[in-house]
Design a protein around this motif. Structure first.
Motif, PDB file in Angstrom:
ATOM      1  N   MET A 115       0.824  -1.175   0.000  1.00  0.00           N
ATOM      2  CA  MET A 115       0.000   0.000   0.000  1.00  0.00           C
ATOM      3  C   MET A 115       0.870   1.240   0.000  1.00  0.00           C
ATOM      4  O   MET A 115       1.762   1.369   0.812  1.00  0.00           O
ATOM      5  N   LYS A 116       0.620   2.154  -0.907  1.00  0.00           N
ATOM      6  CA  LYS A 116       1.389   3.376  -0.948  1.00  0.00           C
ATOM      7  C   LYS A 116       0.916   4.326   0.147  1.00  0.00           C
ATOM      8  O   LYS A 116      -0.251   4.407   0.458  1.00  0.00           O
ATOM      9  N   ARG A 117       1.850   5.113   0.677  1.00  0.00           N
ATOM     10  CA  ARG A 117       1.510   5.956   1.798  1.00  0.00           C
ATOM     11  C   ARG A 117       0.450   6.993   1.442  1.00  0.00           C
ATOM     12  O   ARG A 117      -0.433   7.295   2.242  1.00  0.00           O
ATOM     13  N   GLN A 118       0.517   7.553   0.230  1.00  0.00           N
ATOM     14  CA  GLN A 118      -0.450   8.578  -0.122  1.00  0.00           C
ATOM     15  C   GLN A 118      -1.870   8.026  -0.165  1.00  0.00           C
ATOM     16  O   GLN A 118      -2.824   8.725   0.124  1.00  0.00           O
ATOM     17  N   ARG A 119      -2.017   6.741  -0.513  1.00  0.00           N
ATOM     18  CA  ARG A 119      -3.349   6.138  -0.520  1.00  0.00           C
ATOM     19  C   ARG A 119      -3.913   6.104   0.885  1.00  0.00           C
ATOM     20  O   ARG A 119      -5.078   6.404   1.124  1.00  0.00           O
TER      21      ARG A 119
ATOM     22  N   ALA B 173       2.627  -8.304  11.150  1.00  0.00           N
ATOM     23  CA  ALA B 173       3.725  -7.719  10.377  1.00  0.00           C
ATOM     24  C   ALA B 173       3.916  -6.255  10.754  1.00  0.00           C
ATOM     25  O   ALA B 173       2.940  -5.546  11.053  1.00  0.00           O
ATOM     26  N   ALA B 174       5.150  -5.785  10.726  1.00  0.00           N
ATOM     27  CA  ALA B 174       5.416  -4.380  11.027  1.00  0.00           C
ATOM     28  C   ALA B 174       4.725  -3.458  10.032  1.00  0.00           C
ATOM     29  O   ALA B 174       4.320  -2.341  10.380  1.00  0.00           O
ATOM     30  N   HIS B 175       4.563  -3.916   8.775  1.00  0.00           N
ATOM     31  CA  HIS B 175       3.922  -3.035   7.796  1.00  0.00           C
ATOM     32  C   HIS B 175       2.413  -2.944   8.005  1.00  0.00           C
ATOM     33  O   HIS B 175       1.737  -2.175   7.314  1.00  0.00           O
ATOM     34  N   CYS B 176       1.878  -3.714   8.974  1.00  0.00           N
ATOM     35  CA  CYS B 176       0.484  -3.536   9.399  1.00  0.00           C
ATOM     36  C   CYS B 176       0.378  -2.480  10.494  1.00  0.00           C
ATOM     37  O   CYS B 176      -0.717  -2.103  10.903  1.00  0.00           O
ATOM     38  N   ILE B 177       1.522  -1.996  10.967  1.00  0.00           N
ATOM     39  CA  ILE B 177       1.576  -0.931  11.965  1.00  0.00           C
ATOM     40  C   ILE B 177       1.861   0.413  11.299  1.00  0.00           C
ATOM     41  O   ILE B 177       1.238   1.429  11.624  1.00  0.00           O
ATOM     42  N   GLN B 178       2.791   0.413  10.354  1.00  0.00           N
ATOM     43  CA  GLN B 178       3.134   1.619   9.610  1.00  0.00           C
ATOM     44  C   GLN B 178       3.944   1.230   8.385  1.00  0.00           C
ATOM     45  O   GLN B 178       4.512   0.141   8.312  1.00  0.00           O
ATOM     46  N   ASN B 179       3.991   2.121   7.416  1.00  0.00           N
ATOM     47  CA  ASN B 179       4.815   1.893   6.230  1.00  0.00           C
ATOM     48  C   ASN B 179       6.285   1.949   6.591  1.00  0.00           C
ATOM     49  O   ASN B 179       6.697   2.681   7.509  1.00  0.00           O
ATOM     50  N   PHE B 180       7.090   1.204   5.874  1.00  0.00           N
ATOM     51  CA  PHE B 180       8.534   1.165   6.094  1.00  0.00           C
ATOM     52  C   PHE B 180       9.124   2.578   5.980  1.00  0.00           C
ATOM     53  O   PHE B 180       8.880   3.297   5.011  1.00  0.00           O
ATOM     54  N   GLY B 181       9.894   2.973   7.012  1.00  0.00           N
ATOM     55  CA  GLY B 181      10.590   4.255   6.988  1.00  0.00           C
ATOM     56  C   GLY B 181       9.703   5.471   7.162  1.00  0.00           C
ATOM     57  O   GLY B 181      10.134   6.590   6.855  1.00  0.00           O
TER      58      GLY B 181
ATOM     59  N   THR C 290       8.347   8.253  13.361  1.00  0.00           N
ATOM     60  CA  THR C 290       7.590   8.121  14.606  1.00  0.00           C
ATOM     61  C   THR C 290       6.135   8.551  14.465  1.00  0.00           C
ATOM     62  O   THR C 290       5.293   8.158  15.261  1.00  0.00           O
ATOM     63  N   GLY C 291       5.824   9.356  13.465  1.00  0.00           N
ATOM     64  CA  GLY C 291       4.446   9.812  13.300  1.00  0.00           C
ATOM     65  C   GLY C 291       3.663   9.050  12.260  1.00  0.00           C
ATOM     66  O   GLY C 291       2.575   9.481  11.867  1.00  0.00           O
ATOM     67  N   GLY C 292       4.163   7.898  11.810  1.00  0.00           N
ATOM     68  CA  GLY C 292       3.543   7.204  10.688  1.00  0.00           C
ATOM     69  C   GLY C 292       2.603   6.077  11.038  1.00  0.00           C
ATOM     70  O   GLY C 292       2.266   5.266  10.169  1.00  0.00           O
ATOM     71  N   LEU C 293       2.179   5.979  12.298  1.00  0.00           N
ATOM     72  CA  LEU C 293       1.312   4.871  12.695  1.00  0.00           C
ATOM     73  C   LEU C 293      -0.053   4.937  12.022  1.00  0.00           C
ATOM     74  O   LEU C 293      -0.631   6.015  11.873  1.00  0.00           O
ATOM     75  N   PHE C 294      -0.599   3.761  11.651  1.00  0.00           N
ATOM     76  CA  PHE C 294      -1.916   3.705  11.037  1.00  0.00           C
ATOM     77  C   PHE C 294      -3.022   3.948  12.066  1.00  0.00           C
ATOM     78  O   PHE C 294      -3.937   4.718  11.840  1.00  0.00           O
TER      79      PHE C 294
ATOM     80  N   THR D 297      14.368  -0.097  13.381  1.00  0.00           N
ATOM     81  CA  THR D 297      14.942  -0.126  12.034  1.00  0.00           C
ATOM     82  C   THR D 297      13.858  -0.138  10.963  1.00  0.00           C
ATOM     83  O   THR D 297      14.076   0.353   9.853  1.00  0.00           O
ATOM     84  N   TRP D 298      12.687  -0.709  11.277  1.00  0.00           N
ATOM     85  CA  TRP D 298      11.560  -0.633  10.342  1.00  0.00           C
ATOM     86  C   TRP D 298      10.998   0.786  10.323  1.00  0.00           C
ATOM     87  O   TRP D 298      10.728   1.353   9.266  1.00  0.00           O
ATOM     88  N   MET D 299      10.841   1.350  11.495  1.00  0.00           N
ATOM     89  CA  MET D 299      10.267   2.687  11.624  1.00  0.00           C
ATOM     90  C   MET D 299      11.106   3.735  10.894  1.00  0.00           C
ATOM     91  O   MET D 299      10.568   4.593  10.186  1.00  0.00           O
TER      92      MET D 299
END
Length: 405
Positions: free
Chosen positions: A1-5, A153-161, A164-168, A204-206
């Motif tokens: 999933m792209k972040r802008q979506r 999965a970590a990508h179910c928490i936030q997109n890679f990179g 700290t403010g990228g949580l879903f 490292t994922w964050m």
């Protein structure tokens, strides 16, 4: 999933007056929920599948691996807990020639309209320790590995990179979920809904420094502590939980497999292109250790797609062990254990039928052989950090309060 979506979805929810839970953010990757509960009904009404980053593998960067990612590691295992001791299967194989069988988690020939028939199997142990993880704007899959802790999965928490403010936000776990059209509430939520209380994902994922190539990363793993229910019960006391293993638990090499490390693996989850992500699915077959770039991965044949991310990869997935006689023995490393979670694979379910998982265990980012009582490597460290958080300021830790039994 792209972040802008995802951002566009979040803005639409804000405009509609829907709110996400509040959290106390930390640069360590550990997050504590400071609000009462997520608004599950709002999340559910706005749910659509998270389409994971599932590119076809770069075969020039993938090699079969016959050794552990870190030298001199010992496979390990943590036991789980069981409180109460349709049609023809699809067969196929992926680009590496890995055969598998995938099937709906449902009793064959059962009455589709019956709660006892259609949803019975997914509400029994060990299936009921696995469930659908609702998220603001989508869903993933997850499984319970301690009394009140799920792994995904970590990508179910936030997109890679995404920092700290990228949580879903908005995580709600529904164990044993069965939700096609016409399903009753007892079918959709046989053990209720469970909101998140605290979580941990790799730093490292964050921050986007996790080694790997493309979608393949060393540590696409996250853990979430769940709130108790309205009756002050822990989820695991109702559903039981699964054991988990690390450092390639149950994998073995043999001349008969070309000296590749292989294990018999069952993968479960809610892929969006199978029964519209509303019914648990299971795939069984051999899995192999491999590397993609610098990322230590597990590789299997599989036709799961987006929505299955975070679902468990389980070795020795037995419901009940038989009584053996005449000197028969189960064999080495026989315990049922989650050894990884679905991370990425082919975006086209009709092309390359492969899926990948980050391995549970030691790697350069998580080198220790033991993180307290929680095991080695990434899974042990993530659990230790989140379980050592205080339930309330100055109070007992989650471990002391019983969440992490």
């Amino acid at each position: 999933m792209k972040r802008q979506r995802y951002a566009a979805l979040s803005l639409a929810m804000a405009a509609a007056g829907l709110t996400s839970p509040t959290w106390a953010q930390s640069a360590t990757g550990v997050v504590q929920n400071t609000s009462a509960h997520a608004n599950y009904d709002s999340v559910k009404a706005n749910t659509r599948e998270i389409v994971n980053p599932l590119p076809a593998p770069d075969t020039t960067r993938v090699q079969a691996q016959t050794s552990n990612a870190v030298s001199n590691v010992t496979p390990g295992f943590s036991p789980g807990s069981d409180p109460v001791a349709s049609g023809v299967n699809t067969r196929a194989f992926g680009s590496f020639g890995i055969p598998y069988t995938s099937t709906r988690v449902q009793l064959g020939g059962s009455n589709q309209t019956s709660a006892v028939g259609a949803s019975y199997l997914s509400s029994t142990y060990p299936y009921r320790a696995i469930g659908k993880l609702f998220i603001n704007g989508g869903h993933c899959s997850a499984s319970l590995i301690r009394r009140s802790v799920i792994v995904t999965a970590a990508h179910c928490i936030q997109n890679f990179g995404s920092g700290t403010g990228g949580l879903f936000g908005g995580w709600v776990f529904v164990p044993g979920h069965y939700g096609p059209a016409g399903a009753t509430l007892p079918q959709r939520e046989p053990y209720g809904r469970w909101t998140w209380r605290a979580l941990n994902r790799p730093v490292t994922w964050m921050n986007g420094t996790d080694p790997g190539s493309g979608a393949a990363r060393n540590n696409d793993v996250a853990v979430i502590i769940l709130n108790k229910n309205a009756s002050n019960q822990f989820i695991g006391d109702l559903t039981g939980w699964l054991g988990y293993g690390w450092n390639n638990y149950s994998f073995v090499s043999s001349p008969k497999t070309g000296n590749l490390k292989v294990a018999a693996t069952s993968t479960l989850g809610y892929p969006g292109l199978m029964d519209f992500g509303q019914i648990m699915q299971r795939a069984d077959g051999p899995s192999y250790l491999t590397t993609v770039g610098a990322a230590a991965q597990i590789w299997q044949g599989n036709n799961f797609t987006g929505g299955s991310s975070g679902g468990p990869w389980i070795v020795n997935f037995v419901s009940f062990n038989p009584v053996l006689s005449g000197g028969a023995a189960i064999g080495a490393a026989p315990n049922r254990a989650v050894v990884g979670v679905t991370s990425w694979g082919s975006a086209d379910p009709n092309a390359i039928k492969d899926n990948y998982s980050s391995r549970f265990g030691q790697n350069p980012q998580y080198p220790n052989a033991a993180y307290g009582v929680y095991g080695a490597g990434n899974i042990g460290a993530l659990l230790q950090q989140v379980c050592n958080l205080r339930v309330t300021p100055g109070g007992v830790t989650y471990a002391q309060a019983g969440y992490c039994n």
